[in-house]
Structure formats: C-alpha cells, structure tokens
Design an enzyme around this catalytic site. Sequence first.
Site, short mmCIF file in Angstrom:
data_model
loop_
_atom_site.label_atom_id
_atom_site.label_comp_id
_atom_site.label_asym_id
_atom_site.label_seq_id
_atom_site.Cartn_x
_atom_site.Cartn_y
_atom_site.Cartn_z
N GLN A 11 0.83 -1.13 0.16
CA GLN A 11 0.21 -0.21 -0.22
C GLN A 11 0.88 1.10 0.09
OE1 GLN A 11 -3.76 0.56 2.31
NE2 GLN A 11 -2.54 2.16 3.40
N ASP A 12 1.43 1.41 1.21
CA ASP A 12 2.36 2.82 1.22
C ASP A 12 3.45 2.35 2.13
OD1 ASP A 12 0.68 2.58 3.50
OD2 ASP A 12 0.19 4.91 3.45
N PRO A 13 4.23 3.37 2.48
CA PRO A 13 5.49 3.01 3.37
C PRO A 13 4.92 3.10 4.89
CG PRO A 13 5.97 4.97 2.08
CD PRO A 13 4.63 4.76 1.67
N THR A 15 -2.75 9.07 3.15
CA THR A 15 -2.65 7.86 2.70
C THR A 15 -3.15 7.72 1.17
OG1 THR A 15 -1.86 6.64 4.26
CG2 THR A 15 -2.70 5.44 2.53
#
Length: 233
Positions: A55-57, A156
């Site tokens: 998804q994201d960091p 996000t």
Amino acid sequence: MIHSSWEPVLKKAYRALSPDYRAFLEKKEGYFPVDFLAAFGSLSRANTKAILFGQDPYPRRESAIGYAFIDGAVEGLFSPSGFSKPVNRATSLRNFLKMQLLAQGLLSPDNLSQSAISNVDKQGLIGTMETLRQNFEHEGILLLNTALIFTCKEETSLHVKMFKPFMQALLSELSGDNKELILFGNLAKEVEKLLPTSHGYTLIKTLHPYNIGFIHDAKVQAYFAPKRLLEKR
C-alpha cells in the site's frame, strides 16, 4: 541512485506526475522516505521477474526505507523464544514469516506458536531483515508500494491517487516484459485498473498479510514455497 536500466522508464513515469506534486517531492521535506525510488537501485529491470505491490510506506521514519514490506527498524528476525520482539509487533511481517516457514515445511499447520518457532532448526536460515530483502531480490522480486511516500495516515489515499499516473506509466512501459504482479490486499489490487487493456502480466492476488488467513492460503504457499526466502544463499 537508481539502476541505469530503470532510468528511461522512470523518467517517463516521473514526468507523468502532476507538476505540483513533482515540486512537492523535489523539496525533499515533509515526507519519508526521501529516497522513495530506492527499490530501483538494487535490482535491475532485466533481473526483475515480479513486482510485489504493497500500500504505502510504514508510518515511521526508521521503518520506511523505500522497499515495500521491508521494515528498516527490524534487525533480527528470531530470538531464543521464537520471533524477535520487533517481528512480533509487526503483524504483517510476522504472518508472512509464519507462512514462509509453513510453506518450507518447517512448521506444522496446527502449531504456529512462539514455542514451535523457537524449536525450528535455524542453522540454514537467514537471521536479519536486510538478508530477507536481499533474498527477495535474489528471486527477482521488486518491492514497491502503490504510494511511494508517507506524510500522515489521513493523506494515504491522497498519495496513492497522486502516484497513480506514475504507476500507470511504469506498468505500461513494462507490460511487454512478462513479469508477475504480486498484489497484497484490496488497495494494491487497484493496480489492476492501471494496466493496459492488453498486457503480459501474470497477476497473483492475495489477502494482505495482516489477515491471519494469509498464513494458511494454499495459493500463497504454493507461490512462495519454491522461493525459499528464509534460506541462506
């Protein structure tokens, strides 16, 4: 630095971002990791067989190092009692490691306890997060997120949206390479919508490792078992 083999496609993908967003990224402040293209530095395009999309960091500076799923704050994977404390606190990582131990026949499906993990013979196993990252790359797996930076939890979705043109351009350029796309979770599956109508990708869609069902998913085990990601090279 990025590997020279990625430069043409990444230049095109970067130009696909909006001018305002590029300006934000080029300030190199207010987000992390600053080196958000790190994954393209240690694995060449020719050696990339698959792209694993998260998804994201991680929402912590020390954890987010530019590789999906790799937690920079975790050093050792194991302890005398089983998994290390940092691994046990990272649900997705813990479940992934349990799945891999199970897939490699080192754990029994009916006993995934800390005690069972402590009894696994680790002589031939890796012991660090960095070595796990290297093993992913040895198997040709590029570790990428759908958003390459993190600012705050509330933003996000914004960053995922802003990086869509980048990912669309990247995936379009690579569509003839016959690579695999490993899609963790529902948000990563949105990647499928960015693909050209006609493409050469093989899609491996799974639950996010945060879900306990990921551990016992037969398709997940069948895919990762031959890769033997926890074995020393």
